[in-house]
Design a protein around this motif. Structure first.
Motif, PDB file in Angstrom:
ATOM      1  N   LEU A 142       0.845  -1.212   0.000  1.00  0.00           N
ATOM      2  CA  LEU A 142       0.000   0.000   0.000  1.00  0.00           C
ATOM      3  C   LEU A 142       0.873   1.252   0.000  1.00  0.00           C
ATOM      4  O   LEU A 142       0.579   2.227  -0.696  1.00  0.00           O
ATOM      5  N   ASP A 143       1.931   1.212   0.811  1.00  0.00           N
ATOM      6  CA  ASP A 143       2.826   2.372   0.882  1.00  0.00           C
ATOM      7  C   ASP A 143       3.555   2.611  -0.438  1.00  0.00           C
ATOM      8  O   ASP A 143       3.874   3.735  -0.786  1.00  0.00           O
ATOM      9  N   THR A 144       3.819   1.524  -1.135  1.00  0.00           N
ATOM     10  CA  THR A 144       4.570   1.680  -2.384  1.00  0.00           C
ATOM     11  C   THR A 144       3.677   2.109  -3.548  1.00  0.00           C
ATOM     12  O   THR A 144       4.029   3.028  -4.296  1.00  0.00           O
ATOM     13  N   TYR A 145       2.532   1.443  -3.681  1.00  0.00           N
ATOM     14  CA  TYR A 145       1.712   1.675  -4.894  1.00  0.00           C
ATOM     15  C   TYR A 145       0.407   2.410  -4.643  1.00  0.00           C
ATOM     16  O   TYR A 145      -0.319   2.718  -5.587  1.00  0.00           O
ATOM     17  N   GLY A 146       0.078   2.687  -3.383  1.00  0.00           N
ATOM     18  CA  GLY A 146      -1.172   3.382  -3.093  1.00  0.00           C
ATOM     19  C   GLY A 146      -2.357   2.440  -3.050  1.00  0.00           C
ATOM     20  O   GLY A 146      -2.220   1.219  -3.168  1.00  0.00           O
ATOM     21  N   ALA A 147      -3.555   3.016  -2.885  1.00  0.00           N
ATOM     22  CA  ALA A 147      -4.755   2.213  -2.638  1.00  0.00           C
ATOM     23  C   ALA A 147      -5.471   1.782  -3.917  1.00  0.00           C
ATOM     24  O   ALA A 147      -6.470   1.067  -3.838  1.00  0.00           O
ATOM     25  N   ASP A 148      -5.001   2.224  -5.060  1.00  0.00           N
ATOM     26  CA  ASP A 148      -5.623   1.804  -6.318  1.00  0.00           C
ATOM     27  C   ASP A 148      -4.993   0.471  -6.753  1.00  0.00           C
ATOM     28  O   ASP A 148      -3.882   0.448  -7.296  1.00  0.00           O
ATOM     29  N   LEU A 149      -5.729  -0.609  -6.495  1.00  0.00           N
ATOM     30  CA  LEU A 149      -5.148  -1.942  -6.748  1.00  0.00           C
ATOM     31  C   LEU A 149      -4.847  -2.187  -8.221  1.00  0.00           C
ATOM     32  O   LEU A 149      -4.014  -3.036  -8.546  1.00  0.00           O
ATOM     33  N   THR A 150      -5.497  -1.438  -9.102  1.00  0.00           N
ATOM     34  CA  THR A 150      -5.209  -1.634 -10.537  1.00  0.00           C
ATOM     35  C   THR A 150      -3.796  -1.153 -10.883  1.00  0.00           C
ATOM     36  O   THR A 150      -3.276  -1.483 -11.947  1.00  0.00           O
ATOM     37  N   ARG A 151      -3.181  -0.380  -9.994  1.00  0.00           N
ATOM     38  CA  ARG A 151      -1.814   0.100 -10.250  1.00  0.00           C
ATOM     39  C   ARG A 151      -0.763  -0.807  -9.598  1.00  0.00           C
ATOM     40  O   ARG A 151       0.422  -0.552  -9.693  1.00  0.00           O
ATOM     41  N   TRP A 152      -1.216  -1.832  -8.926  1.00  0.00           N
ATOM     42  CA  TRP A 152      -0.279  -2.779  -8.297  1.00  0.00           C
ATOM     43  C   TRP A 152       0.241  -3.768  -9.337  1.00  0.00           C
ATOM     44  O   TRP A 152      -0.454  -4.038 -10.327  1.00  0.00           O
ATOM     45  N   PRO A 153       1.394  -4.357  -9.094  1.00  0.00           N
ATOM     46  CA  PRO A 153       1.850  -5.421  -9.996  1.00  0.00           C
ATOM     47  C   PRO A 153       0.830  -6.565  -9.997  1.00  0.00           C
ATOM     48  O   PRO A 153       0.258  -6.894  -8.942  1.00  0.00           O
ATOM     49  N   HIS A 154       0.599  -7.162 -11.159  1.00  0.00           N
ATOM     50  CA  HIS A 154      -0.413  -8.230 -11.298  1.00  0.00           C
ATOM     51  C   HIS A 154      -0.249  -9.322 -10.251  1.00  0.00           C
ATOM     52  O   HIS A 154      -1.242  -9.821  -9.711  1.00  0.00           O
ATOM     53  N   ALA A 155       0.993  -9.676  -9.968  1.00  0.00           N
ATOM     54  CA  ALA A 155       1.267 -10.814  -9.095  1.00  0.00           C
ATOM     55  C   ALA A 155       0.679 -10.640  -7.684  1.00  0.00           C
ATOM     56  O   ALA A 155       0.444 -11.629  -6.995  1.00  0.00           O
TER      57      ALA A 155
END
Lengths: 152, 188
Positions: free
Chosen positions: A10-23
């Protein structure tokens, strides 16, 4: 995924899960279904996201116009670009045109020969009258001489 | 000279409306195309600069950014980098140059932000939020501030941020993580 890993992501990519790495997305969604701690952290992260994504107040029309005009008014006029590179204009050399050129240009080889002759004579005269070299120990050597004459 | 440069170009067509097409005309000295590009991006560049260097100097920096875009226009290569990515790289570099030679400013020096928003209350609230965020951002390092601004405010991906800042992806991820952790503490 542990709640600690979830918080770190969460700290790295924020709360928008679509911006997280797929894995990591599926693991995060599964954790959100079962962990209240993860849900709390997620809610907090969404609030911080909202603050960070809040739009900056825009420029007023008048201010935008003034700023744009200021930029356009201050553009330098240099013409060189990627596709239209122009050779710099040749600066006129003294004697290159008119009466001066008529005399100087045909006689250029003569000037060169005279210059060379003068240099040779100068070297011969210098060698013929050169003073004996001073002892290094007495005069302090070439470094001091160079320093004296501003060589360093 | 300006008039000549502007009139030499054929009239803008609908195909010229992408940033890249405009930039190609800008490379030929087309100031009308440049004005369009400036108008299109100036709000975002001022906004980005506000978050990185602060509101007091944001417009000066934005002006500097576009002057730099003009003088370095030959360096942009179509197909190699999107214009927007290249523009942000110029902007980030100008912000860094600015913060390295700037003096620290107090919040009292920050001018009021003009806005076209419909109502004064809305404007006031938005300015208050923006000021609160700007104050919090001052607790971050310059690199953290830049990474956070590009990622959240400009909605760029971490990979794009890395390209703009000239860093590896994992370095940007670390900047985002540490910056966000600090903001979380400061904004509580």
């Amino acid at each position: 995924m542990t709640p600690e890993e979830f918080t770190a992501l969460l700290d790295t990519y924020g709360a928008d899960l679509t911006r997280w790495p797929h894995a990591h997305r599926q693991g995060a969604q599964r954790l959100l279904q079962v962990s209240e701690r993860a849900r709390d952290a997620f809610a907090e992260a969404q609030m911080l996201d909202a603050v960070l994504k809040s739009p900056e107040p825009g420029l007023s029309s008048a201010r935008r116009q003034r700023l744009t005009d200021a930029i356009l008014d201050n553009l330098p006029d240099e013409p060189a670009t990627r596709r239209t590179v122009r050779e710099p204009e040749a600066r006129p050399v003294r004697g290159e045109s008119g009466f001066g050129a008529a005399i100087v240009r045909p006689l250029t080889p003569l000037w060169v020969v005279c210059l060379g002759f003068g240099m040779i004579v100068g070297v011969i005269l210098t060698l013929g009258h050169a003073p004996a070299p001073a002892p290094q120990s007495a005069e302090g050597g070439w470094v001091e001489n160079m320093a004296f004459y501003g060589g360093l | 000279m300006d008039t000549l440069a502007e009139t030499r170009q054929p009239a803008l067509t609908p195909e010229d409306t992408t940033d890249e097409a405009l930039m190609l005309r800008v490379q030929d000295g087309d100031k009308i195309a440049f004005r369009l590009l400036v108008g299109r991006h100036i709000d975002r560049i001022v906004g980005t600069a506000r978050r990185i260097v602060g509101a007091a100097d944001a417009e000066d920096v934005a002006q500097d950014v576009f002057l730099r875009v003009w003088t370095a226009r030959a360096q942009w290569t179509p197909g190699q980098a999107r214009f927007r990515t290249w523009l942000y790289r110029v902007a980030v570099n100008r912000c860094i140059d600015h913060t390295r030679r700037a003096r620290p400013t107090s919040i009292d020096d920050v001018p009021e932000i003009e806005d076209d928003a419909p109502g004064p209350l809305d404007t006031c609230e938005r300015n208050e939020d923006a000021n609160r965020l700007h104050s919090a951002m001052e607790h971050l390092s310059e690199q953290q501030r830049t990474a956070i601004t590009l990622y959240y405010h400009e909605s760029l991906t971490a990979a794009e941020v890395a390209e703009i800042m000239g860093l590896r992806l994992n370095a940007v991820e670390s900047l985002l993580k540490r910056g966000r952790q600090k903001l979380r503490t400061v904004l509580k």
